[in-house]
Design a protein around this motif. Structure first.
Motif, PDB file in Angstrom:
ATOM      1  N   GLU A  29       1.175  -1.602  -0.123  1.00  0.00           N
ATOM      2  CA  GLU A  29      -0.040  -0.231  -0.485  1.00  0.00           C
ATOM      3  C   GLU A  29       0.719   0.961  -0.077  1.00  0.00           C
ATOM      4  N   VAL A  30       2.153   1.116   0.783  1.00  0.00           N
ATOM      5  CA  VAL A  30       2.902   1.652   1.104  1.00  0.00           C
ATOM      6  C   VAL A  30       3.469   2.525  -0.233  1.00  0.00           C
ATOM      7  N   LEU A  31       4.040   1.406  -1.015  1.00  0.00           N
ATOM      8  CA  LEU A  31       4.921   1.463  -2.380  1.00  0.00           C
ATOM      9  C   LEU A  31       4.056   1.941  -3.536  1.00  0.00           C
ATOM     10  N   SER A  32       2.528   1.436  -3.324  1.00  0.00           N
ATOM     11  CA  SER A  32       1.981   2.079  -4.148  1.00  0.00           C
ATOM     12  C   SER A  32       1.539   3.798  -4.609  1.00  0.00           C
ATOM     13  N   THR A  33       1.570   3.968  -2.980  1.00  0.00           N
ATOM     14  CA  THR A  33       1.488   5.544  -3.043  1.00  0.00           C
ATOM     15  C   THR A  33       2.087   6.331  -2.773  1.00  0.00           C
ATOM     16  N   ASP A  34       3.454   5.955  -1.917  1.00  0.00           N
ATOM     17  CA  ASP A  34       5.278   6.825  -2.281  1.00  0.00           C
ATOM     18  C   ASP A  34       5.362   5.974  -2.871  1.00  0.00           C
ATOM     19  N   ALA A  35       5.914   5.426  -3.748  1.00  0.00           N
ATOM     20  CA  ALA A  35       7.075   4.734  -4.364  1.00  0.00           C
ATOM     21  C   ALA A  35       8.259   5.917  -4.366  1.00  0.00           C
ATOM     22  N   ALA A  36       8.293   7.623  -4.333  1.00  0.00           N
ATOM     23  CA  ALA A  36       9.359   7.959  -4.574  1.00  0.00           C
ATOM     24  C   ALA A  36      10.248   8.155  -3.512  1.00  0.00           C
ATOM     25  N   VAL A  37       9.198   8.517  -2.076  1.00  0.00           N
ATOM     26  CA  VAL A  37       9.187   8.633  -0.738  1.00  0.00           C
ATOM     27  C   VAL A  37      10.296   7.038   0.326  1.00  0.00           C
ATOM     28  N   ILE A  38       9.851   5.861  -0.316  1.00  0.00           N
ATOM     29  CA  ILE A  38      10.447   4.493  -0.236  1.00  0.00           C
ATOM     30  C   ILE A  38      11.697   5.274  -1.038  1.00  0.00           C
TER      31      ILE A  38
END
Length: 281
Positions: free
Chosen positions: A194-203
């Motif tokens: 869920e985090v990868l799909s919404t915040d890939a650039a942040v990760i």
């Protein structure tokens, strides 16, 4: 400022994260990274990823591969420590056991089912030629719980990272009868899908920051002294640990993934395998 939650064990492997947080490196990248110490280890970390209690986990390779195969909706985004973990095999100082072979058919303390201490007890049993279906487990949650269980005779041996456990050996509470290195890189970084799909650039930014730190971590001035003080270790033990520990900035490759998953499947730990593409990102 983007809020990101990360969790991992309170061990010396994870000092780079704490230094980056303390130095404001993540905040400089627009990220409010909050760290949670999880002394219960990988089983608890898997649960936290499943429940959304953490966005990122620094976690044992075998534990997260097992849990992703069992339905954990997360991905391994890279290797964190590429060297093996040296699992010390510990008994109470007063126990009669003198050798690993003496521990056949005895009771093993584990932090929880699905944890590294659980999975590596099975790996060790296979290496010793013991029938793995005869293993008996006592859930003790934490290292402190292991001290209580072994001292009281509720369990006979406990496998945990050798250097973090050495102060307990030095105090005459535990005795180490042997070692069992993992046959693969020990720690990876896993992120909820869920985090990868919404915040890939942040990760991606989080990984860039931690990788810049770990790439030069061993050459930092006075790093041995800092690690020893932070984790209540002797400097000579930390120096030995640093010599055999290598951090990584690379993704997990298919060959290592397949080796770990195939080994866990052969041991009966994984019932249905998962795809490399589904488990990594």
């Amino acid at each position: 400022m983007k809020k990101i939650k990360i969790a991992g064990v309170p061990e010396h492997f994870n000092l780079p994260w704490h230094l980056c947080i303390e130095n404001g490196d993540f905040k400089a990248g627009g990220i409010d990274l909050t760290w949670t110490d999880v002394p219960e280890g990988t089983g608890k970390l898997c649960q936290m990823l499943r429940n959304g209690e953490t966005d990122i986990a620094v976690i044992l390779t075998e534990g997260i591969i097992k849990d992703i195969a069992a339905g954990n909706d997360s991905k391994i985004v890279q290797v964190y420590v590429s060297s093996p973990l040296i699992w010390g095999i510990h008994v109470a100082a007063t126990a009669p056991y003198q050798d690993i072979s003496d521990l056949k058919d005895t009771n093993v303390a584990i932090s929880r089912y699905g944890s590294g201490s659980h999975l590596m007890a099975i790996v060790n049993a296979k290496m010793q030629g013991w029938p793995t279906d005869n293993l008996q487990f006592e859930v003790i949650n934490t290292l402190d719980g292991a001290v209580e269980a072994l001292t009281a005779g509720q369990a006979d041996y406990f496998m945990w990272e050798r250097f973090m456990t050495k102060p307990i050996v030095d105090k005459g509470i535990f005795r180490r009868v042997g070692d069992c290195p993992t046959p693969w890189p020990c720690f990876v970084i896993a992120v909820r899908n869920e985090v990868l799909s919404t915040d890939a650039a942040v990760i991606g930014t989080v990984l860039d920051i931690i990788n810049a730190c770990t790439a030069g971590f061993k050459s930092r001035p006075a790093i041995t002294n800092l690690l020893a003080k932070r984790y209540n270790q002797k400097e000579e033990d930390i120096a030995e640990w640093l010599q055999i520990t290598e951090w990584s900035q690379d993704k997990l490759n298919r060959q290592i993934f397949d080796e770990v998953q195939n080994e866990l499947a052969a041991l009966g730990v994984i019932q249905a395998k998962t795809d490399f593409e589904k488990a990594t990102g």
